[in-house]
Write an enzyme that holds these catalytic residues in place. Structure first.
Site, PDB file in Angstrom:
ATOM      1  N   HIS A  97      59.471  -9.957  25.346  1.00  0.00           N
ATOM      2  CA  HIS A  97      59.321 -10.909  24.369  1.00  0.00           C
ATOM      3  C   HIS A  97      57.909 -10.572  23.616  1.00  0.00           C
ATOM      4  O   HIS A  97      57.824 -10.449  22.564  1.00  0.00           O
ATOM      5  CB  HIS A  97      59.297 -12.301  25.016  1.00  0.00           C
ATOM      6  CG  HIS A  97      59.075 -13.258  23.713  1.00  0.00           C
ATOM      7  ND1 HIS A  97      60.294 -14.058  23.517  1.00  0.00           N
ATOM      8  CD2 HIS A  97      58.217 -13.718  23.214  1.00  0.00           C
ATOM      9  CE1 HIS A  97      60.096 -14.842  22.463  1.00  0.00           C
ATOM     10  NE2 HIS A  97      58.818 -14.826  22.311  1.00  0.00           N
ATOM     11  N   GLU A  98      56.710 -10.682  24.445  1.00  0.00           N
ATOM     12  CA  GLU A  98      55.552 -10.595  23.838  1.00  0.00           C
ATOM     13  C   GLU A  98      55.245  -9.192  23.204  1.00  0.00           C
ATOM     14  O   GLU A  98      54.490  -9.052  22.419  1.00  0.00           O
ATOM     15  CB  GLU A  98      54.231 -11.103  24.722  1.00  0.00           C
ATOM     16  CG  GLU A  98      54.555 -12.247  25.361  1.00  0.00           C
ATOM     17  CD  GLU A  98      54.583 -13.523  24.211  1.00  0.00           C
ATOM     18  OE1 GLU A  98      54.045 -13.182  23.014  1.00  0.00           O
ATOM     19  OE2 GLU A  98      55.017 -14.516  24.376  1.00  0.00           O
TER      20      GLU A  98
ATOM     21  N   HIS B 216      56.436  -8.870  19.833  1.00  0.00           N
ATOM     22  CA  HIS B 216      55.458  -9.375  18.856  1.00  0.00           C
ATOM     23  C   HIS B 216      54.341  -8.276  18.545  1.00  0.00           C
ATOM     24  O   HIS B 216      53.923  -7.921  17.421  1.00  0.00           O
ATOM     25  CB  HIS B 216      54.857 -10.585  19.244  1.00  0.00           C
ATOM     26  CG  HIS B 216      55.680 -11.897  19.447  1.00  0.00           C
ATOM     27  ND1 HIS B 216      56.367 -12.242  18.317  1.00  0.00           N
ATOM     28  CD2 HIS B 216      55.817 -12.891  20.247  1.00  0.00           C
ATOM     29  CE1 HIS B 216      57.171 -13.325  18.823  1.00  0.00           C
ATOM     30  NE2 HIS B 216      56.715 -13.866  19.832  1.00  0.00           N
TER      31      HIS B 216
ATOM     32  N   HIS C 146      55.763  -5.434  16.464  1.00  0.00           N
ATOM     33  CA  HIS C 146      55.795  -5.739  15.243  1.00  0.00           C
ATOM     34  C   HIS C 146      54.306  -5.804  14.403  1.00  0.00           C
ATOM     35  O   HIS C 146      54.440  -5.276  13.261  1.00  0.00           O
ATOM     36  CB  HIS C 146      56.368  -7.227  15.198  1.00  0.00           C
ATOM     37  CG  HIS C 146      56.853  -7.937  13.967  1.00  0.00           C
ATOM     38  ND1 HIS C 146      57.287  -9.067  13.992  1.00  0.00           N
ATOM     39  CD2 HIS C 146      56.714  -7.359  12.669  1.00  0.00           C
ATOM     40  CE1 HIS C 146      57.679  -9.198  12.281  1.00  0.00           C
ATOM     41  NE2 HIS C 146      57.285  -7.987  11.869  1.00  0.00           N
TER      42      HIS C 146
END
Length: 598
Positions: free
Chosen positions: A389-390, A393, A396
């Site tokens: 998940h992290e 980020h 991105h």
């Protein structure tokens, strides 16, 4: 007795490389003093923003130079303070950095009010005179769009100056929950005393011994009961702050103000909450499946985090997790995959929990730094998913920084939660197809279902709670701990109609830091909905669909978030992505029922 290590006891390879920002705290201090002096360079343009195209260009370039350094100074201080919230030196550093950030915001608060003296014809004329201003076209559009909600330069400066004060409820809550609160130790199944913490609470609720889970649940929430009035006050003041700031900017509600910042229609929020509430039978199907899998008469709140297998999942070391996550993102292309692997080797991640460390996980960084991921890794499947998940980020941010100028490198949270959840979804697909054991495969399926439950349904429940408490204040009514309990408990009973909602869980609102983030959490739910649709497109459409998705990530903040997702082929103004996500959830529930023969 199991206890947390001090930070000094953790190997350097498992700590983020904060020295890549500043080599020492002394170097940070020099940077702090230098940029503080340069804030006046921005103030010098007050009253002159629209003087000429050349002046506007000079101002924007000066503003960028100052704000980039302010962001880096602030980031370093925040990271240091999060490493050990007990360290008063670093708390002081973070406070200084926050004051610096507030000062810079105050000093530059005149820019948008003065820009709004222009109309679009004036902007186009300035661009003709200074072609370099064409790079700011979306920024100008956004500034002019906010004209009805921007106050005079004097009022804007005052609001910027007050940011330290308006952030006080959130900061007070954070210091209470992360630094000052200590939770009791609970006797484990083998008689060993186990220290409960913010970081390991949900992990302990996944232990097979049901009576142990009950003790963890009850002791944890009883500790929160001791600070009930303090936390109730911080959340009440935070909610009132949101309402008052919205009123100051001529909005009809705090929710409207929060969503207007990223230009997300309020209907998107209503559409999400309404669609999820219309499909609570899917959540309750999951709860019933869990009750049958655990072979209990009633599903209790301390059972909710348990695996459908009724067992702890397999241990997954941090090294194993990094390998599997990198392998899982192969459908996004080799350059994406390689960049992620390089980042992990470059110590993007602060891996393990230590005493005083901030709870939870996040990805941070600035335009001029590498990404920094905070984790409290627990050697389990859930932690592996949090890592994926992290990293979504962080990747991105890397792609946006490489493709966009500074003013567009940051992106809205509405889009950010898509990137993180795409990685989670790809990890599930990878593990279901390639796991080397049925145990891991089953736990991956269970983890994905849990992510759906906790993201699509739980975060939407949180969103409904936020709306209720803000409307309560907007109706002129006072918020008290009892009011919070009633709203939260009512929603818990609605969402988990076929489970037992005990008195302890009614105060769960006390442990959720996101309620201080002003209508933030709904974006987790829209994010998982969009991510499910994007992964389906990528797996069906191959490289073309993957390229669309990478282009959406590279867009950063150069377009409004609804338009960014449109680049990836997703229409979030419709109910289709949400209904599609719930369809995926139901499909995987069916697969779990088959595997478990239930």
């Amino acid at each position: 007795m199991s206890s947390l290590p001090e930070r000094s006891e953790i190997d350097e390879e498992y700590k983020w490389s904060i020295g890549s920002i500043y080599a020492s705290d002394e170097e940070w201090e020099d940077a702090y003093e230098s940029v503080r002096e340069r804030i006046d360079d921005v103030r010098a343009y007050e009253g002159r923003v629209t003087e000429s195209a050349a002046t506007l260009r000079e101002l924007l370039e000066t503003y960028e130079d100052v704000m980039r350094e302010v962001a880096t100074v602030t980031q370093y201080a925040n990271l240091r303070s999060n490493e050990d919230t007990r360290n008063q030196e670093y708390q002081a550093m973070a406070s200084k950095a926050q004051s610096l950030s507030a000062e810079a915001s105050s000093a530059s608060s005149f820019i948008e009010p003065e820009l709004q003296q222009l109309d679009w014809d004036d902007v186009e004329s300035f661009i003709d005179e200074e072609p370099a201003l064409a790079e700011y076209e979306h920024y100008f559009d956004d500034a002019l769009r906010m004209k009805p909600h921007t106050r005079s330069a004097e009022v804007e400066e005052l609001l910027a100056d007050l940011s330290e004060v308006t952030n006080a409820p959130s900061e007070t809550y954070s210091m209470l929950s992360d630094a000052d609160m200590t939770f009791p130790s609970v006797e484990g199944p083998d008689g060993e005393e186990i220290e409960v913490s913010q970081g390991n609470f949900t992990t302990l609720l996944q232990k097979p011994d049901r009576d142990f889970r009950r003790r963890v649940h009850e002791s944890f929430y009883e500790e929160w009961a001791d600070v009930r009035n303090t936390v109730g006050t911080t959340l009440a003041k935070s909610t009132k702050k949101d309402v008052k700031l919205a009123e100051a900017r001529n909005y009809n509600s705090a929710r409207e103000a929060a969503l207007d910042g990223p230009n997300v229609p309020v209907e998107v929020y209503d559409n999400l909450v309404g669609t999820v509430r219309d499909n609570l039978d899917s959540l309750q199907r999951h709860a019933e499946l869990k009750r049958r899998a655990l072979d209990v008469d009633d599903l209790e709140m301390w059972d909710v985090y348990m695996s459908l297998t009724g067992e702890e999942g397999p241990d997954v070391s941090y090294e194993e997790a990094t390998d599997m996550v990198v392998e899982a993102v192969a459908p996004l292309g080799e350059p994406y995959q390689r960049r992620m692997a390089e980042g992990l080797e470059s110590r993007w991640v602060d891996v393990y929990e230590n005493r005083g460390k901030r709870s939870g996980a996040y990805s941070a960084g600035t335009y001029d730094t590498q990404p920094f991921i905070m984790m409290n890794y627990q050697d389990d499947v859930s932690s592996m998913y949090t890592l994926a998940h992290e990293l979504g980020h962080s990747m991105h941010s890397e792609l946006a920084k490489e493709a966009q100028p500074w003013q567009y490198a940051n992106y809205e949270i509405f889009v950010a939660e898509v990137a993180s959840t795409v990685n989670e979804t790809l990890l599930t697909q990878h593990l279901l197809e390639n796991a080397d054991s049925d145990e891991l495969r089953l736990h991956a399926l269970d983890q994905y279902l849990e992510r759906f439950r906790s993201t699509l349904f739980r975060q939407t429940m949180f969103a409904a709670f936020e709306q209720q408490i803000h409307e309560h204040v907007e109706d002129g009514k006072p918020l008290t701990p009892d009011v919070f309990d009633d709203y939260y408990g009512g929603l818990k009973e609605e969402f988990y109609a076929n489970a037992h909602v005990d008195d302890h869980i009614r105060r769960e609102w006390m442990r959720i830091p996101h309620f201080y983030y002003n209508f933030y959490v709904y974006q987790y739910s829209t994010g998982i909905s969009a991510a499910a649709a994007i992964v389906e497109r990528i797996l069906d459409g191959g490289e073309d669909a993957a390229a669309d998705y990478r282009d959406a990530l590279k867009a950063g903040g150069s377009e409004y978030p609804i338009d960014v997702l449109d680049i990836a082929g997703i229409d979030m103004t419709s109910a289709d992505p949400i209904e599609s996500a719930i369809g995926v959830y139901d499909e995987y529930l069916g697969r779990a029922e088959e595997l478990l023969d239930l």
